[in-house]
Design an enzyme around this catalytic site. Structure first.
Site, mmCIF file in Angstrom:
data_model
loop_
_atom_site.group_PDB
_atom_site.id
_atom_site.type_symbol
_atom_site.label_atom_id
_atom_site.label_comp_id
_atom_site.label_asym_id
_atom_site.label_seq_id
_atom_site.Cartn_x
_atom_site.Cartn_y
_atom_site.Cartn_z
ATOM 1 N N VAL A 71 0.437 26.418 15.400
ATOM 2 C CA VAL A 71 0.005 26.803 14.055
ATOM 3 C C VAL A 71 -0.425 25.553 13.300
ATOM 4 O O VAL A 71 0.362 24.610 13.142
ATOM 5 C CB VAL A 71 1.140 27.514 13.285
ATOM 6 N N GLU A 163 -2.736 29.756 12.209
ATOM 7 C CA GLU A 163 -3.040 28.880 11.071
ATOM 8 C C GLU A 163 -2.238 29.301 9.845
ATOM 9 O O GLU A 163 -1.676 30.387 9.792
ATOM 10 C CB GLU A 163 -4.532 28.915 10.747
ATOM 11 N N GLY A 305 -1.911 36.230 9.611
ATOM 12 C CA GLY A 305 -2.132 34.882 10.125
ATOM 13 C C GLY A 305 -0.881 34.379 10.821
ATOM 14 O O GLY A 305 -0.140 35.153 11.425
ATOM 15 N N GLU A 306 -0.678 33.063 10.784
ATOM 16 C CA GLU A 306 0.479 32.396 11.400
ATOM 17 C C GLU A 306 0.471 32.451 12.923
ATOM 18 O O GLU A 306 1.383 31.948 13.562
ATOM 19 C CB GLU A 306 1.814 33.014 10.939
ATOM 20 N N GLY A 307 -0.503 33.114 13.523
ATOM 21 C CA GLY A 307 -0.483 33.348 14.958
ATOM 22 C C GLY A 307 0.222 34.631 15.336
ATOM 23 O O GLY A 307 0.469 34.880 16.523
#
Length: 339
Positions: A71, A163, A305-307
């Site tokens: 990330v 991200e 997000g965050e993966g």
């Protein structure tokens, strides 16, 4: 990287020298799929995933024993324009949550036994406001791409990219608008929950940024440095490095896919080693996936997000590998095959 002239020259060289798939490993994986204890094609995309990993890892029996989620977090000058309902300080606060194991991605990584690495990309130094200036200069953008190339240091067999960055769906939308055209509204979505005046400011910012930088957007790397951000540059670097190291990549959401699209714009085969983990609720994400020709594994209406979407898709990848490696063949099980 071997240095040449301008900073982006090294990136262009790496793109030009990307290895292709291992055709022998792919053929061996296909042969094994055809012999496994099931009707041909009965596992659908699981079979495709296993063969995909085999071809890019260069192993007839691929692995997903050391998956990692990386990330990348950055801050954006454009966020000062009120394009998100959350303040820019949330980026740092979320970094603390990742470190403490309290975020969604921590739980997903734990569930699927994946490592997690989080990269702070100069969070105290926002990029330039893309409505008024370039986000980064060429040297800084190339250096950040090079930093992203270190994401797989230490070894991994499957890389999931994620991200974090308040304002980064704005820059992702601007980057896609700059690469593919259309109207700003085509590429802008709610992000962290933008509605009303916030959403209007977001659309205006994307439209104005692309208009300002339009003369330079014919070069995808120029588009990245002018309209992107540090996390997008690092993600592009990680995708490129993984290709050279023969590590298959699972892309997460809109921001990650926008970053990867830069490489696709440079060379249409640049993302052949990638899988799209999911399609998010962001309208632009589905559009950019169509542009780069990737079909998502999951469609769960996510936009965190965050993966997280890529991390969930990792469960499917691991199942595909387990079936490919662990199932018996018809001959081994003593079962009659199709006549």
């Amino acid at each position: 990287m071997q240095h040449t002239g301008l900073p982006f020259d090294d990136i262009r060289h790496l793109v030009a020298t990307m290895p292709g798939p291992d055709v022998l490993a792919r053929a061996a994986a296909l042969e094994r799929q055809g012999a496994l204890l099931k009707p041909p094609g009965a596992l659908g995309r699981l079979e495709e995933i296993a063969v995909h990993l085999a071809a890019w890892q260069g192993k007839a029996r691929p692995t997903a024993d050391r998956p990692m989620v990386a990330v990348f977090a950055g801050t954006h000058g454009v966020s000062a324009r009120g394009v998100s309902p959350y303040p820019a300080s949330v980026t740092k606060e979320m970094m603390a949550a990742f470190t403490a194991g309290r975020a969604a991605i921590n739980q997903i990584c734990s569930t699927f036994e994946a490592g997690l690495r989080v990269f702070d990309l100069a969070l105290d130094l926002p990029t330039g406001d893309i409505v008024e200036e370039a986000a980064l200069d060429e040297r800084a953008c190339a250096a950040t791409m090079a930093f992203g190339m270190q994401a797989i240091a230490g070894g991994t067999d499957v890389l999931v990219l994620g991200e974090m960055g308040i304002g980064n769906t704005t820059v992702a939308a601007a980057l896609c608008h700059g690469l593919y055209g259309g109207a700003a509204e085509d590429w802008v979505g709610a992000g962290t929950g933008a509605t009303g005046d916030v959403l209007a400011r977001k659309i205006d910012a994307v439209r104005a940024a692309v208009a300002l930088h339009k003369p330079s957007l014919g070069d995808p790397l120029e588009a990245l440095r002018r309209l992107g951000g540090r996390e997008l540059a690092a993600i592009a670097g990680a995708v490129l490095s993984a290709r050279h190291e023969r590590v298959p990549v699972v892309l997460d959401g809109y921001v990650v896919t926008a970053a990867a699209a830069v490489l696709h714009a440079l060379e249409p085969s640049a993302l052949d080693h990638c899988l799209a983990g999911h399609v998010s609720a962001e309208r632009g994400h589905r559009l950019v996936l169509e542009k780069i020709g990737l079909s998502p594994l999951l469609d769960l209406g996510m936009r965190l997000g965050e993966g997280t979407g890529g991390g969930l898709a990792l469960g499917i990848v691991k199942a595909a590998v387990a079936c490919h490696k662990g199932m018996a063949t018809f001959a081994e099980a003593g079962v009659s095959g199709a006549g």
